[in-house]
Design an enzyme around this catalytic site. Structure first.
Site, short mmCIF file in Angstrom:
data_model
loop_
_atom_site.label_atom_id
_atom_site.label_comp_id
_atom_site.label_asym_id
_atom_site.label_seq_id
_atom_site.Cartn_x
_atom_site.Cartn_y
_atom_site.Cartn_z
N ARG A 1 7.58 -9.81 -2.60
CA ARG A 1 8.46 -10.34 -3.47
C ARG A 1 9.73 -9.39 -4.17
O ARG A 1 10.59 -9.53 -4.81
CB ARG A 1 7.80 -11.01 -4.82
CG ARG A 1 7.04 -12.19 -4.45
CD ARG A 1 6.49 -12.66 -5.55
NE ARG A 1 5.68 -14.02 -5.22
CZ ARG A 1 4.58 -13.78 -4.70
NH1 ARG A 1 3.80 -12.64 -4.29
NH2 ARG A 1 3.89 -14.92 -4.26
N GLN B 1 -5.63 -8.29 -2.75
CA GLN B 1 -4.91 -9.56 -2.06
C GLN B 1 -4.58 -9.10 -0.52
O GLN B 1 -3.90 -10.13 -0.08
CB GLN B 1 -3.59 -9.85 -2.96
CG GLN B 1 -4.10 -10.44 -4.36
CD GLN B 1 -3.08 -10.44 -5.20
OE1 GLN B 1 -2.40 -11.35 -5.54
NE2 GLN B 1 -2.39 -9.31 -5.60
N ASP C 1 -4.34 -6.76 5.35
CA ASP C 1 -4.18 -5.79 6.37
C ASP C 1 -5.32 -4.88 6.72
O ASP C 1 -5.14 -4.06 7.71
CB ASP C 1 -2.92 -4.84 5.70
CG ASP C 1 -3.14 -4.08 4.79
OD1 ASP C 1 -4.22 -4.08 4.14
OD2 ASP C 1 -2.09 -4.14 3.70
N HIS D 1 -7.81 -12.90 -0.55
CA HIS D 1 -7.00 -13.56 0.17
C HIS D 1 -7.49 -13.88 1.70
O HIS D 1 -6.64 -13.91 2.68
CB HIS D 1 -5.53 -13.27 0.11
CG HIS D 1 -5.11 -13.71 -1.28
ND1 HIS D 1 -3.90 -13.49 -1.89
CD2 HIS D 1 -5.48 -14.29 -2.29
CE1 HIS D 1 -3.80 -13.76 -3.15
NE2 HIS D 1 -4.91 -14.27 -3.25
N GLY E 1 -0.07 -2.04 -7.67
CA GLY E 1 1.01 -2.69 -6.61
C GLY E 1 0.84 -4.20 -6.10
O GLY E 1 0.99 -4.69 -5.13
N SER F 1 2.47 -8.17 -8.06
CA SER F 1 3.20 -8.80 -9.07
C SER F 1 2.59 -9.55 -10.01
O SER F 1 3.09 -10.30 -10.93
CB SER F 1 4.35 -9.61 -8.43
OG SER F 1 3.67 -10.69 -7.55
N ASN G 1 2.53 0.59 -11.01
CA ASN G 1 3.45 -0.33 -10.16
C ASN G 1 4.85 -0.19 -10.73
O ASN G 1 5.36 0.67 -11.73
CB ASN G 1 3.00 -1.73 -10.83
CG ASN G 1 3.49 -2.83 -9.80
OD1 ASN G 1 2.97 -2.64 -8.45
ND2 ASN G 1 4.31 -3.90 -10.22
N ARG G 2 5.69 -0.51 -9.65
CA ARG G 2 7.12 -0.19 -9.97
C ARG G 2 7.53 -1.17 -11.21
O ARG G 2 8.46 -0.75 -12.14
CB ARG G 2 7.92 -0.67 -8.89
CG ARG G 2 9.27 -0.03 -8.92
CD ARG G 2 10.03 -0.42 -7.58
NE ARG G 2 9.72 0.17 -6.33
CZ ARG G 2 9.51 -0.47 -5.03
NH1 ARG G 2 9.54 -1.62 -5.04
NH2 ARG G 2 9.23 0.21 -3.95
#
Ligand code: OAD
Ligand code: ZN
Length: 315
Positions: free
Chosen positions: A78, A149, A152, A169, A242, A244, A267-268
């Site tokens: 996102r 989530q 990878d 996930h 990391g 949202s 987180n940003r």
């Protein structure tokens, strides 16, 4: 499988208007009493939370999302401009999240299958300092569980033991039919996807679509996800990194942790209900910077760098 499906924040908000809110209050109240006196708990500063983590905490719960892997070269979903959902024009989707929507997949599996080809874990991406921090927390005997989530597989590559990890996930390490749920060989599925083929189920006359066991919108989460119901009772610190916190039910874990338990966000952006609790600590910065600062405050920085530079990613 329990009937809890992957859904967006919007759907979840509608659900929350019912019984769930009351249930949450009862739960938080019980759990708050079960825990230590709030005067013991630090808040609002990274050095204070690091001291608590190093000296007192024994059951750290970590929640992670795509932001954790951006420094490994995998875009998040996102972030405006760079996120995956802003870069799917080639697939001609009705809306970006359709690429992970079961209903859309049935109508047209090709967009997901070509994206999957790009996303398959392999030698291309390696874990970064954030993944190794989770491993180090575990090696210090303090990790209760890491919920990710991400699909990878980088937590496993960093050497986090499977029992400490919940891939909420799903991932590419197994595959099944979306109609009859028969398991299919993950290697054959991978090869077919790399050849650009749509895979059909071989179970009798089923012929359903086969895909890697990545949880789509509209699908149930793995049973293992529900370990969180006990884990939130045991957690004495939550680190969110990391994500949202837009996708449910995963995002709800952050709110199921009792109010007396300190929560740290690296987180940003400020996300979810962070900032609404007394014992929240928010560090808005780049993940690697946040992880480095935390490791230094913990006195673990050298060990972390050693893990990162010397460890050969597990296969
Ligand atoms: P998002 O893309 O929604 O959120 C990533 C978060 O990480 C955002 O808040 C970013 O600001 C932050 N971020 C990214 N890079 C960062 C960096 N280098 N430093 C600091 N912060 C950074 O990703 P998720 O929350 O993981 O579902 O998304 C949740 C789910 O939505 C995914 O699991 C996926 C998607 O639909 C499925 O694949 C089924
Ligand atoms: Zn089938």
């Amino acid at each position: 499988m329990r009937p809890v499906l992957l859904q967006s924040a919007f759907t979840q908000r509608l659900l929350n208007q019912g019984q769930l809110t009351r249930w949450k209050d009862v739960w938080s109240c019980f759990a708050a009493n079960f825990y230590k006196k709030s005067s013991d708990i630090p808040s609002n500063s990274l050095p204070a939370i690091a001291k608590y983590m190093a000296d007192t905490s024994k059951n750290v719960l970590v929640m992670a999302g795509a932001g954790l892997s951006t420094h490994s070269g995998i875009p998040d979903f996102r972030s405006p401009g760079t996120g995956l959902y802003d870069n799917l024009q080639q697939y001609n989707l009705p809306y970006p999240e359709a690429i992970f929507d079961l209903g859309f997949f049935v109508r047209d599996p090709r967009p997901f299958l070509s994206l999957a080809k790009e996303l398959y874990p392999g030698k291309k991406y390696r874990p970064n300092l954030g993944h190794y921090l989770a491993r180090l927390i575990n090696e210090k005997g303090k990790l209760l569980r890491m919920y990710t989530q991400n699909i990878d597989g980088l937590e496993r590559l960093a050497g986090l033991p499977p029992e400490k990890l919940v891939e909420a996930h799903g991932g590419f390490s197994s595959a099944s039919c979306i109609s009859c749920f028969k398991e299919h060989d993950p290697d054959e599925t991978r090869e077919a996807i790399f050849r650009g083929e749509v895979i059909r189920c071989t179970n009798g006359k089923c012929k359903g679509l086969v895909k890697p066991d990545i949880v789509f919108f509209g699908e149930a989460l793995p049973d293992r996800f529900f370990l969180y119901q006990d884990d939130v009772l045991w957690a004495d610190l939550l680190i969110v990194i990391g994500t949202s916190l837009e996708v449910y039910p995963f995002a709800a874990i952050a709110d199921e942790v009792p109010h007396d338990v300190p929560r740290l966000l690296l987180n940003r952006d400020v996300v979810g209900s962070f900032g609404m609790r007394k014992h929240d600590t928010i560090v808005t910065c780049d993940i690697i910077e946040g992880v480095t600062r935390l490791a230094k405050e913990l006195g673990w920085h050298e060990e972390l760098m050693e893990l990162y530079t010397k460890h050969e990613p597990c296969t």
